[in-house]
Structures are given as C-alpha cells and as structure tokens.
Design a protein around this motif. Structure first.
Motif, PDB file in Angstrom:
ATOM      1  N   ALA A  20       0.890  -1.153   0.030  1.00  0.00           N
ATOM      2  CA  ALA A  20       0.066   0.117  -0.078  1.00  0.00           C
ATOM      3  C   ALA A  20       0.806   1.237  -0.067  1.00  0.00           C
ATOM      4  O   ALA A  20       0.403   2.202   0.567  1.00  0.00           O
ATOM      5  N   SER A  21       2.075   1.425  -0.622  1.00  0.00           N
ATOM      6  CA  SER A  21       3.003   2.404  -0.759  1.00  0.00           C
ATOM      7  C   SER A  21       2.162   3.582  -1.275  1.00  0.00           C
ATOM      8  O   SER A  21       2.266   4.756  -0.855  1.00  0.00           O
ATOM      9  N   PHE A  22       1.701   3.321  -2.574  1.00  0.00           N
ATOM     10  CA  PHE A  22       0.806   4.534  -3.201  1.00  0.00           C
ATOM     11  C   PHE A  22      -0.218   5.233  -2.023  1.00  0.00           C
ATOM     12  O   PHE A  22      -0.328   6.287  -1.890  1.00  0.00           O
ATOM     13  N   PRO A  23      -1.183   4.314  -1.669  1.00  0.00           N
ATOM     14  CA  PRO A  23      -2.146   5.045  -0.878  1.00  0.00           C
ATOM     15  C   PRO A  23      -1.565   5.561   0.325  1.00  0.00           C
ATOM     16  O   PRO A  23      -2.206   6.760   0.564  1.00  0.00           O
ATOM     17  N   ARG A  24      -0.536   5.129   1.114  1.00  0.00           N
ATOM     18  CA  ARG A  24       0.099   5.999   2.116  1.00  0.00           C
ATOM     19  C   ARG A  24       0.689   7.383   1.634  1.00  0.00           C
ATOM     20  O   ARG A  24       0.208   8.182   2.357  1.00  0.00           O
ATOM     21  N   LEU A  25       1.252   7.363   0.457  1.00  0.00           N
ATOM     22  CA  LEU A  25       1.893   8.609  -0.041  1.00  0.00           C
ATOM     23  C   LEU A  25       0.787   9.433  -0.369  1.00  0.00           C
ATOM     24  O   LEU A  25       0.691  10.619  -0.060  1.00  0.00           O
ATOM     25  N   MET A  26      -0.343   8.866  -0.948  1.00  0.00           N
ATOM     26  CA  MET A  26      -1.401   9.684  -1.107  1.00  0.00           C
ATOM     27  C   MET A  26      -2.112  10.567  -0.161  1.00  0.00           C
ATOM     28  O   MET A  26      -2.250  11.790  -0.156  1.00  0.00           O
ATOM     29  N   VAL A  27      -2.273   9.887   0.936  1.00  0.00           N
ATOM     30  CA  VAL A  27      -2.737  10.497   2.115  1.00  0.00           C
ATOM     31  C   VAL A  27      -1.902  11.431   2.754  1.00  0.00           C
ATOM     32  O   VAL A  27      -2.419  12.675   3.281  1.00  0.00           O
ATOM     33  N   GLN A  28      -0.593  11.268   2.747  1.00  0.00           N
ATOM     34  CA  GLN A  28       0.325  12.226   3.001  1.00  0.00           C
ATOM     35  C   GLN A  28       0.344  13.422   2.483  1.00  0.00           C
ATOM     36  O   GLN A  28       0.530  14.353   2.978  1.00  0.00           O
ATOM     37  N   VAL A  29       0.239  13.479   1.186  1.00  0.00           N
ATOM     38  CA  VAL A  29       0.211  14.439   0.044  1.00  0.00           C
ATOM     39  C   VAL A  29      -1.095  15.283   0.311  1.00  0.00           C
ATOM     40  O   VAL A  29      -0.833  16.287   0.629  1.00  0.00           O
ATOM     41  N   TRP A  30      -1.952  14.860   0.662  1.00  0.00           N
ATOM     42  CA  TRP A  30      -3.358  15.585   1.065  1.00  0.00           C
ATOM     43  C   TRP A  30      -3.217  16.388   2.301  1.00  0.00           C
ATOM     44  O   TRP A  30      -3.491  17.362   2.358  1.00  0.00           O
ATOM     45  N   THR A  31      -2.478  15.679   3.232  1.00  0.00           N
ATOM     46  CA  THR A  31      -2.112  16.332   4.669  1.00  0.00           C
ATOM     47  C   THR A  31      -1.184  17.402   4.396  1.00  0.00           C
ATOM     48  O   THR A  31      -0.994  18.571   4.987  1.00  0.00           O
ATOM     49  N   GLU A  32      -0.118  17.295   3.702  1.00  0.00           N
ATOM     50  CA  GLU A  32       0.566  18.273   3.305  1.00  0.00           C
ATOM     51  C   GLU A  32       0.478  19.320   2.672  1.00  0.00           C
ATOM     52  O   GLU A  32       0.637  20.576   2.942  1.00  0.00           O
ATOM     53  N   THR A  33      -0.713  19.283   1.720  1.00  0.00           N
ATOM     54  CA  THR A  33      -1.231  20.544   0.991  1.00  0.00           C
ATOM     55  C   THR A  33      -2.020  21.400   2.025  1.00  0.00           C
ATOM     56  O   THR A  33      -2.086  22.754   1.676  1.00  0.00           O
ATOM     57  N   LEU A  34      -2.298  21.003   3.145  1.00  0.00           N
ATOM     58  CA  LEU A  34      -3.041  21.787   4.042  1.00  0.00           C
ATOM     59  C   LEU A  34      -1.979  22.751   4.746  1.00  0.00           C
ATOM     60  O   LEU A  34      -2.346  24.185   5.067  1.00  0.00           O
ATOM     61  N   ARG A  35      -0.573  22.591   4.506  1.00  0.00           N
ATOM     62  CA  ARG A  35       0.380  23.373   5.335  1.00  0.00           C
ATOM     63  C   ARG A  35       1.283  24.153   3.897  1.00  0.00           C
ATOM     64  O   ARG A  35       1.707  25.060   4.126  1.00  0.00           O
ATOM     65  N   ASP A  36       1.179  23.478   2.833  1.00  0.00           N
ATOM     66  CA  ASP A  36       2.036  23.932   1.581  1.00  0.00           C
ATOM     67  C   ASP A  36       1.378  24.600   0.696  1.00  0.00           C
ATOM     68  O   ASP A  36       0.899  23.618  -0.144  1.00  0.00           O
ATOM     69  N   SER A  37       1.231  25.748   0.303  1.00  0.00           N
ATOM     70  CA  SER A  37       0.240  26.443  -0.696  1.00  0.00           C
ATOM     71  C   SER A  37       0.772  25.845  -1.904  1.00  0.00           C
ATOM     72  O   SER A  37       0.032  25.696  -2.796  1.00  0.00           O
ATOM     73  N   GLU A  38       2.121  25.674  -2.201  1.00  0.00           N
ATOM     74  CA  GLU A  38       2.768  25.451  -3.558  1.00  0.00           C
ATOM     75  C   GLU A  38       2.305  24.119  -3.901  1.00  0.00           C
ATOM     76  O   GLU A  38       2.078  23.842  -5.034  1.00  0.00           O
ATOM     77  N   LEU A  39       2.471  23.045  -3.079  1.00  0.00           N
ATOM     78  CA  LEU A  39       2.047  21.660  -3.527  1.00  0.00           C
ATOM     79  C   LEU A  39       0.486  21.572  -3.520  1.00  0.00           C
ATOM     80  O   LEU A  39       0.242  21.050  -4.279  1.00  0.00           O
ATOM     81  N   ALA A  40      -0.313  22.426  -2.929  1.00  0.00           N
ATOM     82  CA  ALA A  40      -1.899  22.648  -2.995  1.00  0.00           C
ATOM     83  C   ALA A  40      -2.174  22.895  -4.349  1.00  0.00           C
ATOM     84  O   ALA A  40      -2.784  22.599  -5.026  1.00  0.00           O
ATOM     85  N   GLY A  41      -1.469  24.080  -4.902  1.00  0.00           N
ATOM     86  CA  GLY A  41      -1.391  24.262  -6.136  1.00  0.00           C
ATOM     87  C   GLY A  41      -1.276  23.386  -7.326  1.00  0.00           C
ATOM     88  O   GLY A  41      -1.857  23.329  -8.346  1.00  0.00           O
ATOM     89  N   VAL A  42      -0.180  22.766  -7.095  1.00  0.00           N
ATOM     90  CA  VAL A  42       0.336  21.753  -7.942  1.00  0.00           C
ATOM     91  C   VAL A  42      -0.996  20.644  -8.099  1.00  0.00           C
ATOM     92  O   VAL A  42      -1.364  19.857  -9.001  1.00  0.00           O
ATOM     93  N   LEU A  43      -1.431  20.019  -6.705  1.00  0.00           N
ATOM     94  CA  LEU A  43      -2.340  19.227  -6.636  1.00  0.00           C
ATOM     95  C   LEU A  43      -3.759  19.891  -7.315  1.00  0.00           C
ATOM     96  O   LEU A  43      -4.448  18.928  -7.912  1.00  0.00           O
ATOM     97  N   ARG A  44      -4.129  21.018  -7.068  1.00  0.00           N
ATOM     98  CA  ARG A  44      -5.422  21.651  -7.787  1.00  0.00           C
ATOM     99  C   ARG A  44      -5.153  21.507  -8.977  1.00  0.00           C
ATOM    100  O   ARG A  44      -6.256  21.080  -9.780  1.00  0.00           O
ATOM    101  N   GLU A  45      -4.077  21.994  -9.898  1.00  0.00           N
ATOM    102  CA  GLU A  45      -3.812  21.861 -11.133  1.00  0.00           C
ATOM    103  C   GLU A  45      -4.003  20.534 -11.716  1.00  0.00           C
ATOM    104  O   GLU A  45      -4.699  20.145 -12.677  1.00  0.00           O
ATOM    105  N   GLY A  46      -3.342  19.446 -11.144  1.00  0.00           N
ATOM    106  CA  GLY A  46      -3.354  18.034 -11.494  1.00  0.00           C
ATOM    107  C   GLY A  46      -4.859  17.623 -11.315  1.00  0.00           C
ATOM    108  O   GLY A  46      -5.258  16.876 -12.071  1.00  0.00           O
ATOM    109  N   PHE A  47      -5.454  17.774 -10.270  1.00  0.00           N
ATOM    110  CA  PHE A  47      -6.829  17.285 -10.022  1.00  0.00           C
ATOM    111  C   PHE A  47      -7.836  17.905 -11.058  1.00  0.00           C
ATOM    112  O   PHE A  47      -8.721  17.187 -11.577  1.00  0.00           O
TER     113      PHE A  47
END
Length: 210
Positions: free
Chosen positions: A114-141
């Motif tokens: 389950a390495s991808f699911p674990r990483l995915m959940v961590q990315v979601w959490t990190e976007t709450l702190r990191d605005s740049e990563l949040a922007g990357v995720l929004r664009e990709g989504f």
C-alpha cells in the motif's frame, strides 16, 4: 570526456524519484530527510541535487507523475465508444495506479504494501500546510477531473447514463470512490480491487421501486 546520454540522465532521474517515493511512503514527508533519500538511492548529494533542488521539488515531481498516470488512464478510456462501465474502468485504473499491474506508463514504480495509498494520504495532509504543493495538486486534479468528465459524457452520449445530471457531478462522485478506496487501503490495510468493483457493480444494479 564522454557525453552522458539522455537515456542515462532519464534513468538516473527515475532512480531518484522511485527511491524518494519509497522513503516518503515508508516514513512520511517530515520524517524523511534528503540524507535518507541519498542513502536509499545510493548516490552522492551532488548527483541528486543535479536533478532536484530539495525535498519539496521531489514531492511535487512525484505528485505530478501520479496525477499524470491517473489522467492518462482515463483519457485512454474516453477514446473508447462507449468507455468501459464504471466498475470495469475503475478496476483497471486502480490496478494500474496501485502498482498491482506492473510498472506505470510514466515509469514510476510502487513497491511495498500500500505504498501509493500511504503516500497519497500524506500528500493530502501536506497540502494543508504547503500552498505551492496545494497549487500543484489543484492543477493536477483539474486535469484528472476533465478526463473523468469526458468518460461520463461518453456514457451519456451512448445512452448508458441519464443525461439530465451534469457530467461534472458524476465525475466528482467517481473520483471520490477511487480516492476513498485508496484512503481505506492506507488506513485499514490492503484490499483487492475486486472489492471496489463488486461494490460499484451492486450499486449500478439498483433500480427505483415501482
């Protein structure tokens, strides 16, 4: 001095990304240092920093690859007329993204439970702190959502789905099913993709009472 081939450069970048993904999935973003990544990939600092300026750039690159993988799978499905039904389609995509079907089309490989699911959940959490990563995720989504919308429009055009519900709404619901299944894998343990397919198949079989 012999020139380094592009193939070698690409393979080295791939090595670094895969090693970083393993570290992040295993220990999380904050507990993983660049020294951990260097040790994982068995390369010098100079070799790694030639490709990535630091941990944040590594995280963004991995997120972009995962989103591209998901988007590509659904763009492929949208080219079929009509696309595979949701239970089949989600099963194919989740199998590919979870790494159960071999190396992904963009080269990113997921190993370990389950390495991808674990990483995915961590990315979601990190976007709450990191605005740049949040922007990357929004664009990709946004790009992923558009790929799903095309799939839903294919269902509607083929008469397989009612057309009075906006395709955007259906797309978001299907995305939620995929994300929720991946989150369950991270939080509660691995489950075969057939579990998701069976559940979708049962929901698709429902009919309103006469």
């Amino acid at each position: 001095m012999a020139r380094v081939s592009q193939e070698h450069l690409d393979a080295r970048r791939r090595q670094i990304l895969d090693g970083a993904a393993r570290c992040f999935a295993r220990n999380g973003f904050h507990a993983t240092s660049m020294q951990d990544v260097l040790k994982e990939v068995n390369l010098s600092a100079g070799a790694v920093y030639r490709y990535f300026s630091g941990k944040d750039e590594l995280i963004a690159a991995i997120v972009n690859e995962v989103l591209a993988e998901i988007r590509g799978a659904f763009e492929d499905a949208a080219r079929h007329t009509p696309p595979p039904l949701p239970d089949v389609l989600l099963g194919l995509v989740m199998t590919e993204v979870l790494g159960l079907g071999g190396t992904a089309r963009h080269g990113l490989t997921w190993d370990g439970e389950a390495s991808f699911p674990r990483l995915m959940v961590q990315v979601w959490t990190e976007t709450l702190r990191d605005s740049e990563l949040a922007g990357v995720l929004r664009e990709g989504f946004g790009a992923v959502r558009q790929a799903w919308v095309k799939v839903v429009e294919g269902y509607q055009e083929a008469g397989l789905m009612r057309a009075d519900v906006p395709a955007e709404h259906v797309a978001r619901t299907l995305i939620a099913a995929a994300q929720g299944f991946a989150a369950q894998q991270a939080l509660f343990g691995a489950a075969p993709v057939e579990v998701l397919q069976d559940g979708l198949r049962a929901l698709m079989s429902m009919q309103a009472p006469r």
